[in-house]
Structures are given as structure tokens and as C-alpha cells.
Design an enzyme around this catalytic site. Structure first.
Site, PDB file in Angstrom:
ATOM      1  N   TYR A   1       0.814  -1.216   0.000  1.00 19.64           N
ATOM      2  CA  TYR A   1       0.000   0.000   0.000  1.00 19.64           C
ATOM      3  C   TYR A   1       0.854   1.276   0.000  1.00 19.64           C
ATOM      4  CZ  TYR A   1      -4.311  -2.638   1.035  1.00 19.64           C
ATOM      5  OH  TYR A   1      -5.382  -3.485   0.981  1.00 19.64           O
TER       6      TYR A   1
ATOM      7  N   LYS B   1      -8.770  -4.558   3.974  1.00 20.97           N
ATOM      8  CA  LYS B   1      -8.192  -5.082   5.195  1.00 20.97           C
ATOM      9  C   LYS B   1      -7.250  -6.232   4.842  1.00 20.97           C
ATOM     10  CE  LYS B   1     -11.173  -8.859   6.688  1.00 20.97           C
ATOM     11  NZ  LYS B   1     -10.140  -9.858   6.851  1.00 20.97           N
TER      12      LYS B   1
ATOM     13  N   TYR C   1     -18.307  -6.080   5.464  1.00 23.92           N
ATOM     14  CA  TYR C   1     -19.451  -6.341   6.342  1.00 23.92           C
ATOM     15  C   TYR C   1     -20.343  -5.115   6.491  1.00 23.92           C
ATOM     16  CZ  TYR C   1     -19.130 -11.110   7.997  1.00 23.92           C
ATOM     17  OH  TYR C   1     -19.198 -12.474   8.066  1.00 23.92           O
TER      18      TYR C   1
ATOM     19  N   HIS D   1     -14.570  -7.233  11.158  1.00 25.49           N
ATOM     20  CA  HIS D   1     -15.968  -7.474  10.781  1.00 25.49           C
ATOM     21  C   HIS D   1     -16.907  -7.417  11.989  1.00 25.49           C
ATOM     22  CE1 HIS D   1     -14.401  -8.344   6.931  1.00 25.49           C
ATOM     23  NE2 HIS D   1     -14.212  -9.636   7.063  1.00 25.49           N
TER      24      HIS D   1
ATOM     25  N   LYS E   1     -17.869 -14.003  18.814  1.00 30.08           N
ATOM     26  CA  LYS E   1     -17.420 -15.384  18.625  1.00 30.08           C
ATOM     27  C   LYS E   1     -17.237 -15.661  17.135  1.00 30.08           C
ATOM     28  CE  LYS E   1     -20.372 -18.648  19.692  1.00 30.08           C
ATOM     29  NZ  LYS E   1     -21.149 -19.608  20.514  1.00 30.08           N
TER      30      LYS E   1
ATOM     31  N   LYS F   1     -22.954 -19.624   9.412  1.00 32.82           N
ATOM     32  CA  LYS F   1     -23.909 -18.545   9.603  1.00 32.82           C
ATOM     33  C   LYS F   1     -23.222 -17.363  10.276  1.00 32.82           C
ATOM     34  CE  LYS F   1     -25.665 -19.896  14.180  1.00 32.82           C
ATOM     35  NZ  LYS F   1     -26.869 -20.170  14.975  1.00 32.82           N
TER      36      LYS F   1
ATOM     37  N   SER G   1     -38.387 -12.680   7.094  1.00 33.91           N
ATOM     38  CA  SER G   1     -37.409 -13.358   6.238  1.00 33.91           C
ATOM     39  C   SER G   1     -37.410 -12.663   4.879  1.00 33.91           C
ATOM     40  CB  SER G   1     -37.745 -14.840   6.078  1.00 33.91           C
ATOM     41  OG  SER G   1     -37.534 -15.527   7.289  1.00 33.91           O
TER      42      SER G   1
ATOM     43  N   TRP H   1     -35.160 -22.206  14.961  1.00 36.70           N
ATOM     44  CA  TRP H   1     -35.769 -21.325  13.954  1.00 36.70           C
ATOM     45  C   TRP H   1     -35.599 -21.962  12.584  1.00 36.70           C
ATOM     46  CZ3 TRP H   1     -33.300 -18.347   9.986  1.00 36.70           C
ATOM     47  CH2 TRP H   1     -34.171 -17.508   9.281  1.00 36.70           C
TER      48      TRP H   1
END
Length: 516
Positions: A156, A183, A214, A275, A358, A367, A425, A511
Site C-alpha cells: 500500500y 483489510k 461487512y 468485521h 465469537k 452462519k 425473512s 428457527w
């Protein structure tokens, strides 16, 4: 649209109804005179092929990059022609079962792309690039040049210096030159500050766009609207009602041939420090005085500066079994592929509420979600406490959704309770609506000069101040990752930490995304 006038406006292709409102920026559209030139440095690399050029094609497909006004250049060391680069990219822009009209659009888009070969550290290539760009710019109109650095951060400073010396556009009459950097922005506070200083000597902060994709995800974009446009959440969003917050990233595969790269950074630098921490800011920040980019970024910095030092006892590290089998990974690697870290905010709103970040690889599911768990109902007259707490869950990927877990009466003659959900949804509610890819949205923001969804220098510094002490303890071998089997939830100690921090898991409830 007249020739020579570049304009962005809301489009109907996204499926927006006539009563939808565009609230980003100060107006629904803006005009700028002169051509737009986008230069992708590192054009032959994976990032450019898989993310940058497909995003540019989507913008072209949606009408944001007109043929007669936008020009795209690829720059890399590889020796090839314009047509060589176009053929390399074609397969990443369109699927085999694409409609004829889309195939035709890809061909037209590819004609926008020119290629210049050159080194990243010598002036000849940059001089040639500037000459080629100038051919498409009018001497009377301001030049607009966007440099996308799809390159390793180590180059960079050199690349930025060469751009500054040889490739700057005319800044008169509203012209601009902007650079986008990917990043990771350093490996710790010192290296990040050094990189920021090197770029800062060459470009002003409004010219620098530190991209974290993100921030371009649809549900992340929705966070501020959900929080501050709904009266329902205003009195609930605090330590009096919320027990804990989880921001979770799970992948069901390992490093997949990226072991050598990943081992230099680990899961905290790769995912959590950037993120997940960006998502954390939007969940925890105070209400800005407006939706102007600097007002939002000011509040993000404030909440980062309120985070207390991370305690070792509130960290669990893991490394999946077989990680060091990768020949590019050292046998004695101490790099975590899994981490649970609890952040605590020292302010009136969040005192005592654990924010559990986490992330892990080679786990049992794939997910990313935000899970806000509310406190127990005082005076539980229905004896339903064991069924679980109310939760607001935002599923970022896959299958974007927002749902609220509630306790209701079980249908029937008995007075019994059951957990269910209020569910939004996206695939079901917004049928036919195209959700933009994150890179597509962020590149368009860069063209518009909107820095809301990019990381400011003081924000980056505050983020590294939180994690650098922990990262140095890991790098020095003072903290060791716990082995875990691929395809599991990760180390059992992580679940124990969740329970200790106050999280109550709901048993018997799953769910299920609704079908169309």
C-alpha cells in the site's frame, strides 16, 4: 442524461415500490460533470476477479456506470492484452445458464475494461497508466479517478506514493482522486498506525476509503434503521432490559488452501477485530445527531473508546484438529482458528452487559448472526422460564432475516406456553427484490463520496487499542488455543464461558426459515 454529465439515481430494478424512500446522503440523486475512471490495481488477483470486477459489472447492469461516461482500467504485473484480461474475467461475471440479454451486457461491460501492465514499485508503469487514463478525460472537465487497491497491505505505501506522484487527477472544478484499501489494516496498533501515517502523508482522510465489506451487508445496513426508526426499541435498548449480546461468525470449512496466509493473522485479526467489531459498534453506539457519515462515525469511535481492557478469563481460543496438517502452516502454530471474546462497555447504557464476539472455522454450521437476549420476565406466573428468553435475532447470512423469539399460548384447550417467533425473512417478504452485494454497494458509496460505511483513521486506532494487548499475549505464546474436532461447536470451554456470562440457551426451539 446529457453527454459528459455523470449521475446516480435510485433505480426500479431493485424492486423498490413507489413509496420507498432513499435516505442515504443529502439527496436522492447527484450529478457530476466529467468522466469517471476506475482503476483496479492487482487486476489479475483473486480479489479483483471474484469481488471487485463482479461488483463493477453489477453496477453497470443496474445502470450506474454508463457506457459513454465510465472507463475501467486493470493494472498488474502480469503481461497480457486487454482481451486476455476480459476473457479471464468473463467466467466470474456470468453463469452458464444466464439469459441472452445478460450475456450481451457482459460483453458490452468487458469492452469498458482496458489493461496496463507494470510494476508496483517503479514509475514507468504508472506513467503509462496515467497516459492511458488521460486519453479518456476531457481537458475542460474535472477528472474523477478511483483507485481500488486489490493488493496485499504490504505494498500500500509504495503504490500510494506512485499514484500520488504520477497518476493524480485534476482537482479543479470538483475533480477528485480517491483510493480504496482492503483489510487487514496492519497486524496490531503500531503497524496499523505506521500504515495510516504513510498513507496519510500522501492523501487526506476524505480521499481514503478503508473498506470492510461487512458494512455493506444488507442486514448491517438495516441496524441503524431498526434501532433508531422504531419507537419499540428505544426504551428497551439498554442494560435494564438486555442481558447479553452475541455477535457470531461460523464457517463449516477450514482454511481451504489459505493456511499460510491465515496463520499470519488468525481468527481474531481476520474476523473479530474488524468485521464483528464493526457490527458491535452499530449495535452499541449512541444515536447520532444525523445520518451524515461523520456523525455516525463519531459515535462509533466513542463506543470503541468506552470498551474496557479484555480479561484473559473472558477469552477462549481454539484450533481445529488437522489445521497444522496444511504444509503451509508450521507444526507448532499457536494461531487460533476459533475465539470467543467478551467485550464490556463502561458507560451508562451498557454497564454490566457482556458483548460476546465469537468466530470460528471448521464448525458445525455456516452462519453470521446478531443475538440480543433480553432479561427474564419478573414474576413468572406461567412457569415458562425454562422455555427460554425473548431474543431479537438478525441473521446476516445465509438467508437474511430478522426474527423475535416470543412466548405465546400453545393452541388448544390447555393453558400451556410455547416459544415461537415474529419473522421477517427477506426472501419471503421481498420477493423479486435484488439485494445488492456488499462490494457493489460500497464501491458505489466510494463513487458518491459517502464515507459512512468505511473505517475512519481514529476508529481504526481505537479498534486496535482494544485487541492489541490480547493479540500480543497470543503471539508470545502466553495464551494457547484448545484443540477441537472439526464439525463441532468448537471448544466446550466456549459454551461454559457463555453460560458464565449469563447467556441462557433455548432447548427444544429451532428457527426454521419459512418457505416461499
Amino acid at each position: 442524461m446529457g453527454s459528459g454529465e455523470w449521475k446516480v439515481e435510485k433505480r426500479s430494478r431493485y424492486g423498490l415500490s413507489s413509496d420507498s424512500f432513499v435516505i442515504r446522503g443529502d439527496s436522492e440523486s447527484f450529478s457530476e460533470a466529467g468522466p469517471l475512471v476506475i482503476i483496479v490495481l492487482g487486476a489479475s488477483g483473486d480479489l479483483a476477479k471474484k469481488k471487485t470486477f463482479p461488483a463493477l459489472f453489477n453496477l453497470y447492469w443496474e445502470g450506474f456506470l454508463p457506457l459513454n461516461e465510465a472507463h475501467i482500467f486493470g493494472y498488474a504485473r502480469s503481461k497480457m492484452t486487454d482481451d486476455d484480461l476480459r476473457e479471464r474475467l468473463r467466467g466470474f461475471l456470468i453463469g452458464k445458464d444466464a439469459a441472452p440479454e445478460q450475456s450481451e451486457s457482459v460483453s458490452k461491460f468487458l469492452q469498458l475494461i482496458k489493461y496496463v501492465s507494470g510494476s508496483y514499485d517503479t514509475e514507468e508503469g504508472y506513467r503509462l497508466l496515467d497516459e492511458e487514463i488521460t486519453k479518456y478525460e476531457s481537458g475542460e472537465q474535472p477528472s474523477r479517478r478511483l483507485f481500488y487497491l486489490a493488493l496485499p497491505p504490504s505494498v500500500y505505501p509504495t503504490v500510494s506514493k506512485k499514484i500520488k506522484q504520477f497518476c493524480m487527477g485534476k482537482s479543479t472544478n470538483g475533480g477528485w482522486t480517491r483510493i480504496v484499501v482492503e483489510k487487514p489494516f496492519g497486524k496490531d496498533l503500531d503497524s496499523s498506525e505506521k500504515l495510516s501515517a504513510q498513507i496519510g502523508e500522501l492523501f487526506d482522510e476524505p480521499q481514503v476509503y478503508r473498506i470492510d465489506h461487512y458494512l455493506g451487508k444488507e442486514l448491517v445496513q438495516n441496524l441503524l434503521v431498526l434501532r433508531f426508526a422504531n419507537r419499540l426499541f428505544v426504551p428497551l435498548w439498554n442494560r435494564d432490559n438486555i442481558d447479553n449480546v452475541q455477535i457470531v461468525f461460523r464457517e463449516d470449512f477450514g482454511t481451504e488452501g489459505r493456511g499460510g496466509y491465515f496463520d499470519e493473522y488468525g481468527i481474531i485479526r481476520d474476523i473479530i477485530q474488524n468485521h464483528l467489531l464493526q457490527v458491535f459498534c452499530l449495535v452499541a453506539m449512541e444515536k447520532p445527531i444525523s445520518i451524515k457519515p461523520e456523525h455516525i462515525r463519531d459515535e462509533k469511535v466513542k463506543v470503541l473508546q468506552s470498551v474496557l481492557p479484555i480479561k484473559d478469563e473472558e477469552v477462549v481460543l481454539g484450533q481445529y484438529e488437522g489445521y497444522t496438517s496444511d504444509p503451509t502452516v508450521p507444526d507448532n502454530s499457536n494461531t487460533p482458528t476459533f475465539a470467543t471474546v467478551i467485550l464490556r462497555i463502561h458507560n451508562e447504557r451498557w454497564e454490566g452487559v457482556p458483548f460476546i464476539l465469537k468466530a470460528g472455522k471448521a464448525l458445525n454450521t455456516r452462519k453470521v448472526d446478531i443475538r440480543i437476549q433480553f432479561k427474564d420476565v419478573p414474576g413468572d406466573i406461567f412457569k415458562c422460564k425454562k422455555q427460554g428468553r425473548n431474543e431479537l435475532v438478525m441473521r446476516l447470512q445465509p438467508s437474511e432475516a430478522i426474527y423475535m423469539k416470543l412466548t405465546v399460548k400453545q393452541p388448544g384447550l390447555e393453558m400451556s406456553t410455547v416459544q415461537t417467533e415474529l419473522d421477517l425473512s427477506y426472501k419471503q417478504r421481498y420477493q423479486g427484490v435484488k439485494i445488492p452485494e456488499a462490494y457493489e454497494r460500497l464501491i458505489l458509496d466510494t463513487i458518491k463520496g459517502d464515507q459512512q460505511n468505511f473505517v475512519r483513521r481514529d476508529e481504526l486506532k481505537a479498534a486496535w487499542e482494544i485487541f492489541t494487548p490480547l493479540l500480543h499475549r497470543i503471539d508470545d505464546g502466553k495464551m494457547k488455543p484448545i484443540p477441537y474436532k472439526p464439525g463441532t461447536r468448537g471448544p466446550a470451554e466456549a459454551d461454559e464461558l457463555l453460560t458464565k456470562s449469563g447467556y441462557v440457551q433455548t432447548h427444544g426451539y429451532i428457527w426454521i426459515p419459512p418457505t416461499l
